[in-house]
Design a protein around this motif. Structure first.
Motif, PDB file in Angstrom:
ATOM      1  N   LEU A 154       0.839  -1.197   0.000  1.00 55.37           N
ATOM      2  CA  LEU A 154       0.000   0.000   0.000  1.00 55.37           C
ATOM      3  C   LEU A 154       0.874   1.246   0.000  1.00 55.37           C
ATOM      4  N   THR A 155       1.366   1.570  -1.180  1.00 55.31           N
ATOM      5  CA  THR A 155       2.129   2.805  -1.317  1.00 55.31           C
ATOM      6  C   THR A 155       1.207   4.002  -1.150  1.00 55.31           C
ATOM      7  N   LEU A 156       1.797   5.168  -1.056  1.00 60.80           N
ATOM      8  CA  LEU A 156       0.992   6.374  -0.889  1.00 60.80           C
ATOM      9  C   LEU A 156       0.015   6.558  -2.039  1.00 60.80           C
ATOM     10  N   LYS A 157       0.496   6.278  -3.245  1.00 60.39           N
ATOM     11  CA  LYS A 157      -0.369   6.415  -4.434  1.00 60.39           C
ATOM     12  C   LYS A 157      -1.567   5.478  -4.337  1.00 60.39           C
ATOM     13  N   ARG A 158      -1.322   4.189  -3.960  1.00 59.11           N
ATOM     14  CA  ARG A 158      -2.406   3.225  -3.869  1.00 59.11           C
ATOM     15  C   ARG A 158      -3.371   3.573  -2.733  1.00 59.11           C
ATOM     16  N   ARG A 159      -2.850   4.058  -1.648  1.00 64.13           N
ATOM     17  CA  ARG A 159      -3.716   4.417  -0.521  1.00 64.13           C
ATOM     18  C   ARG A 159      -4.663   5.555  -0.890  1.00 64.13           C
ATOM     19  N   ILE A 160      -4.125   6.565  -1.573  1.00 62.77           N
ATOM     20  CA  ILE A 160      -4.964   7.703  -1.963  1.00 62.77           C
ATOM     21  C   ILE A 160      -6.075   7.243  -2.897  1.00 62.77           C
ATOM     22  N   ILE A 161      -5.730   6.420  -3.885  1.00 58.75           N
ATOM     23  CA  ILE A 161      -6.734   5.941  -4.841  1.00 58.75           C
ATOM     24  C   ILE A 161      -7.770   5.074  -4.139  1.00 58.75           C
ATOM     25  N   THR A 166     -14.883   6.209  -1.066  1.00 63.01           N
ATOM     26  CA  THR A 166     -15.712   7.403  -0.885  1.00 63.01           C
ATOM     27  C   THR A 166     -16.677   7.575  -2.058  1.00 63.01           C
ATOM     28  N   PHE A 167     -16.280   7.153  -3.231  1.00 63.01           N
ATOM     29  CA  PHE A 167     -17.107   7.302  -4.422  1.00 63.01           C
ATOM     30  C   PHE A 167     -18.190   6.234  -4.516  1.00 63.01           C
ATOM     31  N   LEU A 168     -17.830   4.966  -4.298  1.00 63.19           N
ATOM     32  CA  LEU A 168     -18.739   3.864  -4.578  1.00 63.19           C
ATOM     33  C   LEU A 168     -19.926   3.799  -3.636  1.00 63.19           C
ATOM     34  N   LEU A 169     -19.725   4.046  -2.347  1.00 63.85           N
ATOM     35  CA  LEU A 169     -20.810   3.891  -1.385  1.00 63.85           C
ATOM     36  C   LEU A 169     -21.993   4.814  -1.685  1.00 63.85           C
ATOM     37  N   PRO A 170     -21.786   6.153  -1.796  1.00 66.05           N
ATOM     38  CA  PRO A 170     -22.960   6.994  -2.072  1.00 66.05           C
ATOM     39  C   PRO A 170     -23.469   6.878  -3.511  1.00 66.05           C
ATOM     40  N   PHE A 171     -22.566   6.538  -4.424  1.00 67.99           N
ATOM     41  CA  PHE A 171     -22.987   6.561  -5.819  1.00 67.99           C
ATOM     42  C   PHE A 171     -23.943   5.426  -6.150  1.00 67.99           C
ATOM     43  N   PHE A 188     -17.925  10.431 -13.429  1.00 70.52           N
ATOM     44  CA  PHE A 188     -17.745  10.715 -12.008  1.00 70.52           C
ATOM     45  C   PHE A 188     -16.591   9.900 -11.435  1.00 70.52           C
ATOM     46  N   LEU A 189     -16.504   8.639 -11.891  1.00 63.98           N
ATOM     47  CA  LEU A 189     -15.400   7.794 -11.448  1.00 63.98           C
ATOM     48  C   LEU A 189     -14.061   8.353 -11.927  1.00 63.98           C
ATOM     49  N   ALA A 190     -14.056   8.840 -13.194  1.00 66.32           N
ATOM     50  CA  ALA A 190     -12.825   9.417 -13.728  1.00 66.32           C
ATOM     51  C   ALA A 190     -12.420  10.666 -12.946  1.00 66.32           C
ATOM     52  N   ALA A 230      -7.710  11.869  -7.018  1.00 68.32           N
ATOM     53  CA  ALA A 230      -6.689  11.073  -6.322  1.00 68.32           C
ATOM     54  C   ALA A 230      -5.326  11.239  -6.991  1.00 68.32           C
ATOM     55  N   TRP A 231      -5.359  11.269  -8.302  1.00 64.29           N
ATOM     56  CA  TRP A 231      -4.098  11.445  -9.043  1.00 64.29           C
ATOM     57  C   TRP A 231      -3.482  12.817  -8.770  1.00 64.29           C
ATOM     58  N   LEU A 232      -4.336  13.861  -8.709  1.00 56.69           N
ATOM     59  CA  LEU A 232      -3.832  15.202  -8.422  1.00 56.69           C
ATOM     60  C   LEU A 232      -3.188  15.255  -7.031  1.00 56.69           C
ATOM     61  N   LEU A 233      -3.845  14.605  -6.085  1.00 60.73           N
ATOM     62  CA  LEU A 233      -3.281  14.598  -4.742  1.00 60.73           C
ATOM     63  C   LEU A 233      -1.926  13.887  -4.726  1.00 60.73           C
ATOM     64  N   TRP A 234      -1.853  12.796  -5.471  1.00 60.15           N
ATOM     65  CA  TRP A 234      -0.576  12.080  -5.561  1.00 60.15           C
ATOM     66  C   TRP A 234       0.491  12.923  -6.243  1.00 60.15           C
ATOM     67  N   LYS A 235       0.059  13.664  -7.302  1.00 55.47           N
ATOM     68  CA  LYS A 235       1.020  14.499  -8.022  1.00 55.47           C
ATOM     69  C   LYS A 235       1.543  15.640  -7.161  1.00 55.47           C
ATOM     70  N   MET A 236       0.754  16.078  -6.193  1.00 55.77           N
ATOM     71  CA  MET A 236       1.221  17.144  -5.315  1.00 55.77           C
ATOM     72  C   MET A 236       2.482  16.721  -4.562  1.00 55.77           C
ATOM     73  N   VAL A 237       2.627  15.417  -4.343  1.00 53.86           N
ATOM     74  CA  VAL A 237       3.781  14.927  -3.615  1.00 53.86           C
ATOM     75  C   VAL A 237       4.913  14.546  -4.565  1.00 53.86           C
TER      76      VAL A 237
END
Length: 582
Positions: free
Chosen positions: A14-21, A27-32, A298-300, A306-313
């Motif tokens: 579980l790298t940082l990238k995988r954890r963020i995704i 968060t997306f699947l449950l309400p959607f 919405f999934l994209a 998640a990708w943007l957050l990963w790119k911040m690092v």
């Protein structure tokens, strides 16, 4: 211990990238899932109501169009009845015994029928039918031989008017479906006389073709008893049978793979629109596809966040790696990427400084190469003659003046001015005006020298005279025109104008050059062994403008043997494009 190793491996996976995704996915699947289910039922209900409303509106327009067609025929039949303007004349015709009076009434009735049918272009076959003897009169078109309107399918009867159809036209030259009305004329003497009127040849089918919900929508027409009298779907709804298993009260339903909707007219007959199940469900299916696309979008977006957050690092590391790859490919453009992390910002700044130092060294190398090119051009220019010729010619000029040799004096003065211009130390640049003045001196020398007449015309746009250009580029072009086949009555045209760039064209009507000769003149490096007069050649001109304008100038040569040559220079306006023509 084993559990600890599994935990360690799991944490390593579980790298940082995988954890963020993973967090964003949960968060997306449950309400959607709940939103999708709710949206499906809501949209399905809305679409069903929309489809029903649209179909009923279209069906209402078709019904109204048919009612208007019947109403129009009913109005015409009233004029032909005994209460109208033509019916009384029919009664007079039937009572008349004199042939002259009968002929007169026939002409009047035919004229009235022609006027009525002419003013109602949708009206087709029109006639009077006599039921007792099965005959008809005053038809405006050729009726069928077995004409019997009483056998035609009846839609409804109302106010002594029978509405018929759709059926095949009783015009023997028309095989289209039509509507018709049959009205009693109500003659006092006879009770078996009817007015028969059809709609226009294609009116009925045009009405049924309009206002379809979809290209495959089909129509049925039912009589007052609910029997099918016209069907565009004979397989599912045969003509002459009870509609939809005799269900006369229902306004919509499903039968034999078709959704159907019924509307009843004021006369009691009904029109039915039948739509294939696939097309009926098409719009709803389209909405389902749109919902699916929205889900994917919405999934994209979620994955993108998640990708943007990963790119911040990880972005600073990627930027640094990318700049190193660019440098390896000789890309030394300044780094425009910024980092919010001080350590990486410092590294990028240091790399930017290193790129700037490399760019400076490259510019020094390019400047050195440019200086070598300039020295080569200067060397070519000094191949013409040594400087001391100017002083010697000046002495010859004064000797000619003292001896009274005016023609020689004119020649020497022109030559001296020309040499001073070509060998002068005034720099690489000149103006169009000075270049044209030098050309005038050159032409003066050549006209004295040559033993044949030639004409030189110069056309100049006054706006370009003060634009800067390289020195000594016009004379070699004119010289080339003189030395390649110009004979008696030769003509050279020099044009200088501005058309989004400075353009100089030299045209002659001489012998012209072949493609091979043209390539030799243009591309040979040295002309020292073949130079004529004061010519340095077109190769010099080509190299001069390429060096002066840094490759932005164009030299175009068009030549045809026996028809002459045209050389056109296209130069950026002013010195390196700094000046503009106003």
């Amino acid at each position: 211990m084993k559990r600890q190793r599994l935990s360690t491996r799991w944490l390593a996976f579980l790298t940082l990238k995988r954890r963020i995704i993973l967090i964003f996915m949960i968060t997306f699947l449950l309400p959607f899932a709940g939103i999708t289910a709710l949206s499906y039922y809501t949209i399905n209900s809305m679409l069903t109501n929309k489809i029903h409303s649209t179909i009923r509106n279209n069906m209402g327009q078709v019904r109204l169009s048919l009612e208007n067609a019947f109403s129009n025929m009913n109005h015409v039949s009233q004029q032909l009845a005994f209460q109208g303007s033509v019916g009384p004349k029919l009664g007079q015709f039937l009572e008349a015994t004199e042939p002259y009076r009968q002929a007169e009434l026939i002409d009047e009735i035919n004229a009235d029928l022609d006027t009525i049918t002419y003013t109602n272009p949708n009206i087709g076959l029109t006639l009077y039918y006599f039921a007792n003897d099965g005959t008809y009169k005053f038809e405006n078109l050729n009726a069928a031989r077995n004409f019997d309107p009483l056998r035609l399918p009846t839609l409804a009867e109302q106010y002594r008017v029978t509405y018929k159809g759709p059926h095949l036209s009783q015009d023997q030259f028309n095989n289209q479906y039509v509507l018709s009305v049959l009205r009693k004329v109500d003659l006092p003497e006879r009770d078996d006389v009817y007015v028969y009127i059809e709609s226009g040849f294609k009116l009925t089918q045009n009405i049924l073709e309009n206002n379809r919900f979809s290209p495959n929508t089909r129509h049925l027409i039912l009589d007052v008893d609910g029997d099918v009298v016209y069907s565009e779907l004979p397989g599912a709804f045969p003509q002459g049978t009870a509609f939809a298993d005799g269900d006369a009260a229902a306004e919509s339903g499903f039968h034999s793979g078709y959704y159907w909707f019924r509307g009843t007219s004021n006369q009691g007959w009904s029109i039915v629109s039948a739509i294939p199940k696939a097309e009926y469900m098409q719009e709803r299916d389209l909405w389902l596809v749109q919902i699916a696309v929205f889900c994917l979008l919405f999934l994209a977006v979620t994955l993108g966040l998640a990708w943007l957050l990963w790119k911040m690092v990880y972005r600073p590391l990627n930027d640094f790696n990318r700049e190193i790859r660019r440098m390896s490919k000789s890309n030394l453009e300044p780094i425009t990427t910024a980092s919010n992390i001080p350590e990486f910002s410092y590294l990028l700044k240091q790399m930017n400084g290193m790129k700037g130092e490399i760019r400076r060294l490259f510019r020094e190398v390019e400047a050195s190469a440019q200086r070598r090119a300039d020295l080569e051009i200067e060397k070519l220019r000094y191949q013409i003659n040594p400087h001391f010729l100017m002083n010697t010619l000046d002495t010859a000029h004064w000797l000619a003046v003292m001896k009274g040799q005016g023609e020689i004096d004119k020649l020497i003065v022109s030559l001296n001015k020309l040499l001073y211009y070509n060998l002068g130390k005034t720099g690489e640049r000149t103006t169009v005006r000075e270049e044209l003045d030098a050309l005038e001196q050159y032409l003066t020398l050549q006209k004295i020298r040559y033993d044949f007449d030639f004409n030189v015309e110069v056309e100049t746009d006054e706006r370009v005279l003060n634009l800067e250009i390289p020195r000594f580029i016009l004379q070699p072009l004119v010289e080339n025109a003189l030395y390649h086949g110009l004979q008696d009555d030769g003509r050279i045209l020099v044009r200088v104008w501005f058309d989004d760039a400075l353009r100089i064209a030299v045209s002659d009507n001489g012998a012209g050059m072949s493609e091979e000769t043209l390539m030799q003149v243009l591309h040979r490096e040295s002309q020292g062994k073949e130079k004529v007069g004061m010519g340095i050649g077109m190769n010099y001109v080509k190299r001069t403008i390429e060096s002066f304008y840094e490759g932005r100038a164009v030299m175009d040569i068009r030549s045809e043997v026996g028809h002459g040559t045209t050389v056109t220079l296209t130069l950026p306006a002013g010195t390196n494009g700094e000046e503009r023509v106003s």
